[in-house]
Design a protein around this motif. Structure first.
Motif, short mmCIF file in Angstrom:
data_model
loop_
_atom_site.label_atom_id
_atom_site.label_comp_id
_atom_site.label_asym_id
_atom_site.label_seq_id
_atom_site.Cartn_x
_atom_site.Cartn_y
_atom_site.Cartn_z
N GLU A 1 -4.14 -9.38 1.67
CA GLU A 1 -4.98 -8.38 2.31
C GLU A 1 -5.88 -9.06 3.33
OE1 GLU A 1 -6.12 -4.85 3.38
OE2 GLU A 1 -4.77 -5.02 1.66
N ARG B 1 0.83 -1.21 0.00
CA ARG B 1 0.00 0.00 0.00
C ARG B 1 0.86 1.26 0.00
NH1 ARG B 1 -3.82 -1.43 5.15
NH2 ARG B 1 -4.98 -3.15 4.23
N GLU C 1 -3.52 4.04 2.08
CA GLU C 1 -4.66 3.92 1.18
C GLU C 1 -4.56 2.61 0.41
OE1 GLU C 1 -6.59 7.86 -0.34
OE2 GLU C 1 -4.51 7.78 -1.00
N LEU C 2 -5.67 1.93 0.33
CA LEU C 2 -5.79 0.70 -0.45
C LEU C 2 -6.21 1.10 -1.86
CD1 LEU C 2 -5.86 -2.42 -0.37
CD2 LEU C 2 -8.26 -2.24 0.22
N THR C 3 -5.38 0.74 -2.86
CA THR C 3 -5.69 1.11 -4.24
C THR C 3 -5.63 -0.12 -5.14
OG1 THR C 3 -3.40 1.51 -4.96
CG2 THR C 3 -4.53 3.33 -3.83
N ASN C 4 -6.03 0.06 -6.39
CA ASN C 4 -5.99 -1.05 -7.34
C ASN C 4 -4.57 -1.34 -7.83
OD1 ASN C 4 -5.67 1.17 -8.96
ND2 ASN C 4 -7.26 0.63 -10.41
N ASN C 5 -3.59 -0.58 -7.38
CA ASN C 5 -2.19 -0.83 -7.75
C ASN C 5 -1.41 -1.56 -6.66
OD1 ASN C 5 -2.35 0.49 -10.27
ND2 ASN C 5 -2.19 2.47 -9.26
N ASP C 6 -2.05 -1.87 -5.54
CA ASP C 6 -1.35 -2.53 -4.43
C ASP C 6 -0.98 -3.96 -4.80
OD1 ASP C 6 -1.92 -0.21 -3.13
OD2 ASP C 6 -3.39 -1.06 -1.76
N ASN C 7 0.22 -4.35 -4.43
CA ASN C 7 0.69 -5.70 -4.65
C ASN C 7 1.64 -6.05 -3.51
OD1 ASN C 7 1.15 -8.19 -5.77
ND2 ASN C 7 2.64 -7.45 -7.26
#
Length: 185
Positions: A128, A81, A90-96
């Motif tokens: 997650e 994150r 922030e949790l985003t669609n790019n987190d890995n």
């Protein structure tokens, strides 16, 4: 040798070489519990309707790590994150989530005395977690974070290290920290 405690949960990000780490290990969060569930190949080979061979080798291990969750920056880092000290994560669609090494010390009882057994997983990827909150009732109910993940073999073919039993927590911590070999620039 019964286990009577767990302490000194540490981690470090795995380097690109798959066997060393990008920095010295640091405290993960307050350690509550860890569960290791080895996953096996469980393959059988039959010829002429008879079992000829089987493979029960370990392929990976499911990990469940329960922590206090008091280290926001650490949780953000291992889950990939974005984190800012002033603003939080922030949790985003790019987190890995990243590959990390995890180590801790089991407190064990030997003939009535506490001893210390260091353990380490060389390559872990955490997932997650489910975020659950609950209102305060008559009794306090402590809520923690339960992180699931998978431990894999590193590029040296190693998954887990179980150190020798030590007389002091300092001796166990030194042995554990030494397993986190850091990449030199």
């Amino acid at each position: 040798m019964p286990k009577v405690g767990m302490k000194n949960l540490i981690y470090a990000p795995l380097a690109d070489d798959g066997k060393k780490y990008t920095k010295a290990p640091v405290k993960f969060s307050g350690a509550i519990s860890i569960k290791d569930d080895p996953q096996k190949a469980d393959e059988k080979y039959y010829e002429d309707d008879e079992l000829q061979d089987s493979d029960n080798s370990i392929t990976s291990s499911k990990i469940n790590l329960v922590v206090s969750g008091d280290e926001d920056a650490v949780i953000a880092e291992v889950l990939g994150r974005q984190y800012a000290e002033a603003d939080g994560a922030e949790l985003t669609n790019n987190d890995n989530s990243i590959f990390i090494g995890i180590g801790y010390i089991n407190v064990v009882r030997v003939k009535g005395a506490n001893k210390y057994k260091p353990k380490m997983y060389y390559k872990v990827k955490l997932e997650e977690y489910s975020d659950e909150s609950k209102t305060k009732e008559d009794k306090t109910a402590f809520q923690t974070i339960s992180l699931d993940g998978t431990s894999y073999f590193n590029s040296d073919g190693k998954m887990k290290w179980i150190g020798k039993t030590c007389d002091t927590v300092e001796e166990a911590a030194l042995a554990l920290t030494a397993k986190f070999v850091v990449v030199t620039p």
